[in-house]
Every structure is written in C-alpha cells, then in structure tokens.
Design an enzyme around this catalytic site. Structure first.
Site, PDB file in Angstrom:
ATOM      1  N   SER A   1       0.587  -1.310  -0.193  1.00 54.32           N
ATOM      2  CA  SER A   1       0.045  -0.104   0.041  1.00 54.32           C
ATOM      3  C   SER A   1       0.837   1.348  -0.231  1.00 54.32           C
ATOM      4  O   SER A   1       1.650   1.613  -0.995  1.00 54.32           O
ATOM      5  CB  SER A   1      -0.898  -0.007   1.197  1.00 54.32           C
ATOM      6  OG  SER A   1      -2.071   0.958   1.040  1.00 54.32           O
TER       7      SER A   1
ATOM      8  N   LYS B   1     -20.199  17.746   7.563  1.00 56.50           N
ATOM      9  CA  LYS B   1     -19.013  18.355   8.469  1.00 56.50           C
ATOM     10  C   LYS B   1     -18.603  17.059   9.401  1.00 56.50           C
ATOM     11  O   LYS B   1     -17.597  16.957  10.052  1.00 56.50           O
ATOM     12  CB  LYS B   1     -19.658  19.481   9.295  1.00 56.50           C
ATOM     13  CG  LYS B   1     -18.537  20.223  10.317  1.00 56.50           C
ATOM     14  CD  LYS B   1     -17.218  20.255   9.586  1.00 56.50           C
ATOM     15  CE  LYS B   1     -16.094  21.062  10.438  1.00 56.50           C
ATOM     16  NZ  LYS B   1     -14.858  21.406   9.713  1.00 56.50           N
TER      17      LYS B   1
END
Length: 303
Positions: free
Chosen positions: A122, A174
């Site tokens: 990764s 948010k």
C-alpha cells in the site's frame, strides 16, 4: 515522628534524594545527547564513494524524518546512490505522497533503489514505485494498491444504554463518518467518490514511477497483495534479492567500482527528555487514529 525527633537527619535524606534524582536526570540527558552525536558523526567522517541506506519502517504517519534523510544524502557529494529499506504495511496518504515526491526529485541526481523487507504494501509500495529500481524477497508481501476508509459505529450500543449525541454543524458533511449515527446514502456516495479519486492518484503515481501503461496498473489495483515473485511477474518489482543485493545493485548503477561502502541513516531516536514529555509523534498520531478513525484515511492495512 521520625521528622520531629531527627529533623536534621530527615532534611539530609530529602536533600540526598533530590540530588540523586537530579544527577540521574542530567546523566540520562547527557547520555542521550552523546548518543545522538555519535549516531550522526559517522555521516560526516565517512569518505569515498558511498551508498546511503534509509529505513522506512512501520506505519507511515509522518514524512519529515525520511524526507530530511533523503535530502541529507542527496546533498552529500560522497553519496552516489541511495537504498530505501522499506518494511511498512502502509499508512496515511499525505506522507506517502510527500516521500514519493522527494524520491522523484532525487532520482535525477542520484540513483535510488528500494529494498523490500517483510512487507512493503500500500503506502509502502506507493513510495517504492518512485525509485529507479525495486528489489524484493520472494516472500515479501507487497502490492495492496488501493485506499480504504474504515470506522466503527457505536449507535446501537449507545441506544441500548440511553446515550444520545447532539451535533450542531455548518454543513451536511461536517460530521461525515460519525460513529454515533448511521451513515446516509449521500455521505456514503461522497466518501466512495473520495476514495476512488485518491486511488486514481495512487494508480497514476505507480504508472509514472514504474513506466507502466495505466491500464496494466489498473488491472492490479484492486487492493490485493502479491508475493515478491508475483510482483516481479506483474512488473511491480524488478529483481529478487536481499538488502545486500540491493546495495550492490545501487552501487553499480551509480558507477561505483570495487568494494561498496555504505552509510546507514537511522530513524531519529527521541531523547530521555522528549520521551519524558511524551511519546514519539508517530505513536501519538497512531493513538489519535485509533480513537478517531476518520481523523485521516489510510492506504491499505495498518498496525
């Protein structure tokens, strides 16, 4: 009772204890400073054509130390090539991209070879893809080209114990990924697009670094892991071998003849005072990620 009967003796014992503590504290700080000086001294006393070695180990949560080491070796005229020894399962996206960029800036000046240890997957592979060449062990775990966001939802547990969360926010997204409520379909689509976009950045970086067709990288970028042998067969790795083989390869690529001397830059060790005031920044960041999983997003597995 002891202090009342023998006030002078009591006072003397207290002063001795304070002095002993201060002596131990100062000794540890001085020893730490000396060790730090000794660790750096080899860099400046080494002579001749060298291959520099940098460790990239553990979760990639901060790029500053590795970037500084790359710059240090790049600016040293005695260092002709660099070996990045990567043993990392991945980490956060930003630091991996920053190290990738620093490697790309350096390969025009000095040869950089990656040596993969147990795992370079990764984010670890993201960095490796930037180098001039990649060497892995046959059993190295690598690949895992992809991005993941994950978190734990506690809503059902909170409902059972009668705890409710109250959120006042300035926008719909948010508090996306909040662990105290169910994710909306709109939020899931938003995060999926976010992950897909970041994955495309990963794919492009591998394609550019490895000089592979983007379609070929796309076919490998489904998050799967490869052994070193499989990675070589698929063009993700150039050669099979250990760290010493990588050093030899890097030195010859840089035109070094005869015996190849190396210089090893270790990761910064924290002084006793720094450890006393708090753990390393990496450990601190890891704790933050464990408590607040969406404080950042990660590339593949983490510790």
């Amino acid at each position: 009772m002891f202090s009342r009967r023998h006030p002078f003796l009591f006072f003397s014992l207290i002063m001795c204890a304070i002095c002993a503590s201060a002596f131990i504290f100062i000794s540890l700080i001085v020893a730490s400073a000396v060790n730090s000086s000794n660790r750096n001294s080899s860099f400046y006393t080494a002579r001749g054509d060298l291959v520099g070695i940098i460790d990239v180990t553990g979760v990639i949560a901060d790029s500053r130390n590795v970037i500084n080491q790359i710059k240090q070796l790049r600016e040293n005229k005695s260092v002709k090539a660099v070996v990045l020894r990567i043993d990392s399962p991945g980490g956060t996206v930003g630091p991996a991209q920053e190290i990738y960029r620093e490697v790309r800036k350096t390969i025009g000046t000095k040869k950089i070879v990656v040596s993969m240890g147990t795992v370079a997957a990764s984010g670890g592979y993201y960095i490796a893809a930037a180098a001039d060449g990649i060497m892995a062990n046959p059993g190295t775990i690598t690949g895992s080209i992809g991005v993941i966001i994950e978190y734990t939802n506690f809503k059902q547990l909170l409902d059972k114990i009668g705890v409710a969360s109250v959120v006042i926010k300035s926008g719909d997204f948010k508090d996306v990924g909040s662990p105290v409520r169910e994710m909306t379909e709109k939020e899931e689509t938003f995060l999926q697009n976010f992950v897909d976009q970041t994955r495309q950045q990963f794919v492009r970086a591998v394609a550019d670094g490895r000089k592979m067709p983007i379609e070929q990288v796309e076919s490998l970028a489904d998050g799967r892991i490869f052994t070193g042998e499989e990675a070589k067969e698929n063009g993700l790795v150039d050669r099979l071998g250990n760290l010493e083989d990588a050093i030899e390869w890097a030195g010859r690529m840089a035109g070094i003849e005869g015996k190849i001397n190396t210089i090893y830059l270790h990761e910064k060790r924290f002084t006793f005072l720094e450890e006393l005031l708090g753990a390393s920044q990496k450990s601190f960041i890891n704790r933050i990620f464990q408590r607040y999983p969406l404080a950042s997003y990660i590339m593949g597995p983490s510790d």
